[in-house]
Structure formats: structure tokens, C-alpha cells
Design a protein around this motif. Structure first.
Motif, PDB file in Angstrom:
ATOM      1  N   TYR A 163       0.814  -1.211   0.000  1.00 38.85           N
ATOM      2  CA  TYR A 163       0.000   0.000   0.000  1.00 38.85           C
ATOM      3  C   TYR A 163       0.853   1.270   0.000  1.00 38.85           C
ATOM      4  CZ  TYR A 163      -3.713  -3.223   1.631  1.00 38.85           C
ATOM      5  OH  TYR A 163      -4.601  -4.247   1.770  1.00 38.85           O
ATOM      6  N   ARG A 164       1.928   1.276   0.823  1.00 39.00           N
ATOM      7  CA  ARG A 164       2.732   2.486   0.992  1.00 39.00           C
ATOM      8  C   ARG A 164       3.997   2.492   0.137  1.00 39.00           C
ATOM      9  NH1 ARG A 164      -0.878   5.155   1.583  1.00 39.00           N
ATOM     10  NH2 ARG A 164       0.639   6.843   1.598  1.00 39.00           N
ATOM     11  N   GLU A 165       4.159   1.486  -0.745  1.00 39.55           N
ATOM     12  CA  GLU A 165       5.333   1.393  -1.617  1.00 39.55           C
ATOM     13  C   GLU A 165       6.622   1.398  -0.793  1.00 39.55           C
ATOM     14  OE1 GLU A 165       5.058   4.463  -4.535  1.00 39.55           O
ATOM     15  OE2 GLU A 165       3.364   3.537  -5.572  1.00 39.55           O
ATOM     16  N   MET A 166       6.655   0.561   0.227  1.00 42.51           N
ATOM     17  CA  MET A 166       7.830   0.382   1.067  1.00 42.51           C
ATOM     18  C   MET A 166       8.327  -1.048   0.896  1.00 42.51           C
ATOM     19  SD  MET A 166       6.280   2.188   4.525  1.00 42.51           S
ATOM     20  CE  MET A 166       7.776   1.987   5.500  1.00 42.51           C
ATOM     21  N   ASP A 167       9.583  -1.310   1.243  1.00 43.49           N
ATOM     22  CA  ASP A 167      10.046  -2.693   1.252  1.00 43.49           C
ATOM     23  C   ASP A 167       9.656  -3.322   2.586  1.00 43.49           C
ATOM     24  OD1 ASP A 167      12.591  -2.638   3.140  1.00 43.49           O
ATOM     25  OD2 ASP A 167      12.734  -0.897   1.821  1.00 43.49           O
ATOM     26  N   GLU A 168       9.475  -4.637   2.562  1.00 48.34           N
ATOM     27  CA  GLU A 168       8.971  -5.336   3.747  1.00 48.34           C
ATOM     28  C   GLU A 168       9.922  -5.217   4.937  1.00 48.34           C
ATOM     29  OE1 GLU A 168       7.524  -9.281   3.087  1.00 48.34           O
ATOM     30  OE2 GLU A 168       6.539  -8.756   1.192  1.00 48.34           O
ATOM     31  N   GLU A 169      11.231  -5.177   4.668  1.00 44.95           N
ATOM     32  CA  GLU A 169      12.187  -5.059   5.770  1.00 44.95           C
ATOM     33  C   GLU A 169      12.016  -3.739   6.514  1.00 44.95           C
ATOM     34  OE1 GLU A 169      14.391  -7.083   7.308  1.00 44.95           O
ATOM     35  OE2 GLU A 169      13.307  -8.567   6.132  1.00 44.95           O
ATOM     36  N   SER A 170      11.711  -2.679   5.785  1.00 47.23           N
ATOM     37  CA  SER A 170      11.490  -1.379   6.432  1.00 47.23           C
ATOM     38  C   SER A 170      10.255  -1.416   7.311  1.00 47.23           C
ATOM     39  CB  SER A 170      11.345  -0.280   5.369  1.00 47.23           C
ATOM     40  OG  SER A 170      12.545  -0.117   4.654  1.00 47.23           O
TER      41      SER A 170
END
Length: 503
Positions: A249-256
Motif C-alpha cells: 500500500y505504501r510502496e515500502m520494502d517489507e524489511e522497512s
């Protein structure tokens, strides 16, 4: 004075008024919850004891007329979905009323606004600690899939945690006030063990069942290790789905997302961490959508509490923001610092306002307020610069968050990034990578970190160390000792050594 009804009476509807129907306990106990842990536990207890009833939760829909304007994102009516309180999958009406807010009701309200051609934008106005995992992802995916049909905004007023944040994250933008909180991307579950209480009151429960797992989560018996392991698997599986959804949804990587460790982020920190889009209050958002000056719809607990909103709105820009423009004073200052927005000079303003009446001289109080506002804007701008610079350094997500918490000025970022990287390398070399975050947050230099790690490693080794360790070294040593205690090779070596000493 009459004694309050017992928990069982409340659960099964014998109390008047019943706080909630019995299905609530079935829905929330022993099942994964997407809710702020402390708030969720308090919420469950409050429902079961009657401190919270359906009157404390609310789902209403309002329509606000927007004035067409060139700078506004929309023109027409704005649909506002007000959500307050805990979230459950399906409606739970009963003697206490409608029950907590359900995803089913949210879906119906959202679909109505999305399908209505007279609605030009949808706003989720959120004040929720979260709730059930069941039903949340279907609802959030529905919001995410509707992007592009019309603007969908989340207004965090004043917090949206866990499942509440899941709803917000699916929207195009997340607006959060300077004191608003978002995040808590994590999963928890609760098992109530009443066996000790049963013994005190002389109650003995004899289970009669078939199937090994049939009474795994029965509250009259302690949870077995096998049952707890299965429950943990459910929590881990739900957490993986939650992280994946937020990242998408937020265009982030999962690790972040995982690096947030279910933490809560407020105001500018939420924006800097990518957990929110921009700072702003109801007034800012509604002006951005083309309806300046429209009061926020009333919510539970709003009566007589306008002072906070007035204070937050005082720092917003006077004109409505244009599409894609940040409408908060702090963000305006950040844009100035970044060079993406040019301030009008005094000469330009004088030439443009030659026919305007002279302004009244500012009073001392007004001048003081302006100075304070400028200082606050500068602080927010600095926080944004720090966050941008730290993220650009390419550190691991957990180190990035730790450094954001520690660095105070943009000028210090380069030095602190070098320090963090050095500490991370030391910890990696000594197989103590998990200690890097605490050392970075403590402000330890690379030399101090090396000394602490050397001292801690020595203090948990086989040789006796007589020197009194420093407090920080002792903390690191304790962590190392616990870590080694979980290492099978270390455990086996100690057992072999002890057997040899007994011969």
C-alpha cells in the motif's frame, strides 16, 4: 450498594445493561488481533466489565459540499466516513446496542460513496486502536483497488493503530496532525487462564472431549506448549500478511516495515518514516479538497474539545493547498529549505501590493507568536532533512530508524552515519548484530562500542573477570549471555565441561 454483575453474567447477556454480546469474547480471545497491545487488552477488559459499551464506538457517514476552485483537488460533495473505537469483522448487535464498528459496515459505507457520482472524494476520519485481523485485509484491499476512481484520503484524528492503520495505509494519502499517531504494525493474541481463580473458589472443571487439540484454548486450563506454539504460528502468519500488505500500500520494502517493530510514530516522524504522507488537520485536508471553513463532523467525545483543533489549525497556511502541495507550515518550511519552493521577496510583495492599504503594525504578542511559529517550522524542516539524509545513507532499516531517533541536526548526519556503520561492522564481526541498535541509540563512539563488546565478551567467557564492569558493559554482557544460552553448541560445550569436572 449492589455488587456489579460477574464476567460470565455480562458475557451471556444477563447483566443490565449488557456491555456487549457474548460473541465478542469468542471473536477476540485466543485469536490474532491487529491492535495496539496495551490498548487492545484494556479494550477487551473494558468491554467485558462494562466500562465500555457500544456508545463509545461510532461509524457515521457525512457529506460535505466542496466549492469548485482552480486550486482544489475536487469539486462536488466529499464523503466522510467517521470511525471511532475498536474494529470487528461482522456486526454484533445485542442488548448493549450495535456493538463495535464492523468491517462489514465500513464496506457498505465505502461502496455507497465510491459508487455515488455526486461524491468527488472520500475521507476516512480515523480514531481507532485497531481490532480483529479477520476481515481487515479484505476491506483494505477493497480500498486499495478503488484508488484512481476518485481521491481517497485518510485523516488520522487522532490515532490509527494496527488494523486502523491498515485501513489508512490503503488510501491514496495519509494526513496526520503533529500529535497524531500511526503505526503499530504488529499482531497480538490473548489467552485468559482462569484455572487459578477456579481453584480459589473451589471450582473443578473436568474436560470430556475427543480430539487432541479440542480444549487447547479453554480458559479453565493452562495453555500447553504445543497449543502456544500453534497460536504463535497463527500470529506469525498474520504478521507476514500484514507486513506484506502495508509494504504494498505504501510502496515500502517489507524489511522497512518490519524494522518499525510495531512501534508508533507521531507527527513529522510518521511522515519521515514513510508511515504517513503529510502533516495536516481536518481544516488542512478539507481546504485541500475544496471546502475551506467547513467544521469537522462531531464524533464521540468531541463536545467541548475544540481548543486542540484550533491550536493545530493556527499554523496552517492561509490559502488552500494546490493538488500535490503540502499545506502545513512545517512542510512549507521544508520545501523552502529543499529549494522546491521560492519565498516571495519583500520587494516583490511591495510591487504587487502597491495599491493595497498599509498593514497594521504587529503587536508584541503577535510578533512573539510569529517567532515561535518560525522556530517550530524550522524544527520540522530539520527533522525532514535528517530523515531524508539518513534514509539516503543506505543503512539497514533498523539502524536507519535508530539513527533518526538519535540525530538532532542535519549537519551531524554524515558523522553519525559513519559512527552507526562502524558500530554495525563491529557487532557483525563479534556476532552481536542485535546489539547495534542499542549502541547507536546510546550515542556510544566506535571506540566505546569496541571496549564494551570486548569487556562483555570477556565477562561471559570461561575465565573469571574480577574487574567491575561499567553499567553499559554489564547490559551488553547480559544480552550476550542470554544469546549464548540459546546457542545449542554453547549449551553442549558447557554440559561436556561440567561432566568432565565431576569425574
Amino acid at each position: 450498594m449492589k455488587n456489579p454483575p460477574g464476567v460470565l453474567a455480562r458475557l451471556f447477556g444477563r447483566a443490565k445493561p449488557a456491555p456487549v454480546v457474548s460473541s465478542l469474547a469468542t471473536a477476540v480471545l485466543n485469536r490474532p488481533l491487529l491492535a495496539d497491545r496495551a490498548t487492545a487488552e484494556a479494550m477487551v477488559n473494558a468491554y467485558l466489565t462494562g466500562d465500555v459499551t457500544s456508545l463509545d464506538t461510532q461509524l457515521t457517514t457525512d457529506r460535505v459540499s466542496a466549492t469548485p476552485a482552480p486550486e482544489a483537488e475536487t469539486a462536488g460533495q466529499i464523503g466522510v466516513i467517521n470511525i471511532s473505537g475498536g474494529l470487528v469483522n461482522r456486526p454484533m448487535p445485542g442488548a448493549s446496542g450495535a456493538g463495535p464498528v464492523s468491517y462489514t459496515a465500513i464496506r457498505d459505507a465505502f461502496d455507497e460513496l465510491i459508487e455515488d457520482d455526486g461524491i468527488s472524494a472520500v475521507v476516512f476520519r480515523l480514531e481507532t486502536p485497531g481490532g480483529m485481523a479477520s476481515g481487515l485485509f479484505d476491506m483494505s484491499d477493497r480500498i486499495f483497488a478503488a484508488r484512481g476512481r476518485k481521491p481517497i484520503h485518510a485523516l488520522v484524528d487522532d490515532y490509527a493503530y494496527s488494523a486502523g492503520y491498515g485501513l489508512a495505509a490503503a488510501c491514496d494519502e495519509i494526513w496526520v496532525s503533529r500529535t497524531g499517531g500511526v503505526g503499530s504494525v504488529g499482531v497480538c493474541a490473548f489467552h485468559y487462564d482462569w484455572s487459578g481463580n477456579d481453584a480459589q473458589i473451589g471450582l473443578k472443571v473436568t474436560p470430556i472431549y475427543a480430539g487432541e487439540q479440542k480444549i487447547d484454548f479453554n480458559p479453565h486450563f493452562p495453555m500447553s506448549e504445543q497449543a502456544q506454539a500453534r497460536a504463535q504460528e497463527d500470529v506469525d502468519r498474520t504478521y507476514a500478511l500484514f507486513v506484506k500488505s502495508i509494504a504494498q500500500y505504501r510502496e515500502m520494502d517489507e524489511e522497512s516495515v518490519r524494522a518499525t517493530q510495531a512501534g508508533v510514530f507521531y507527527g513529522e516522524r510518521a511522515v519521515a518514516a514513510g508511515m504517513a504522507t503529510r502533516l495536516g488537520t481536518w481544516d488542512d485536508l478539507i481546504a485541500h479538497l475544496g471546502a475551506p471553513g467547513v467544521d469537522a463532523p462531531a464524533q464521540a467525545g468531541d463536545e467541548g474539545d475544540d481548543a486542540g483543533d484550533a491550536e493545530l489549525a493556527a499554523s496552517s497556511l492561509a490559502r488552500p493547498a494546490q493538488a500535490g502541495e503540502i499545506s502545513d507550515t512545517a512542510a512549507h518550511a521544508a520545501a523552502l529549505a529543499a529549494g522546491t519552493l521560492t519565498e516571495i521577496t519583500a520587494d516583490e510583495k511591495a510591487n504587487g501590493d502597491a495599491n493595497a492599504a498599509p498593514a497594521e503594525p504587529a503587536t508584541p504578542a503577535a510578533a512573539a507568536d510569529a517567532t515561535a511559529a518560525e522556530a517550530e517550522a524550522a524544527r520540522h524542516a530539520a527533522a525532514g532533512q535528517i530523515a531524508t539524509a539518513v534514509r539516503a545513507a543506505g543503512l539497514a532499516p533498523d539502524l536507519t530508524v535508530a539513527l533518526m531517533d538519535y540525530v538532532q541536526t542535519p549537519e551531524a548526519v554524515a558523522v553519525e552515519v559513519e559512527r552507526a556503520q562502524g558500530i554495525a561492522d563491529l557487532c557483525r564481526a563479534t556476532h552481536t548484530r542485535s546489539l547495534a541498535v542499542d549502541l547507536i541509540k546510546s550515542g556510544a563512539t566506535i571506540e566505546q562500542a569496541r571496549a564494551q563488546l570486548d569487556g562483555a565478551t570477556a565477562s561471559v567467557g570461561d575465565e573469571l573477570v574480577t574487574a567491575q564492569p561499567t553499567q553499559s558493559t554489564a547490559v551488553v554482557a547480559a544480552a550476550l549471555k542470554q544469546q549464548q544460552g540459546l546457542d545449542p553448541n554453547h549449551v553442549y560445550a558447557n554440559r561436556s565441561k561440567n561432566r568432565g569436572s565431576k569425574k
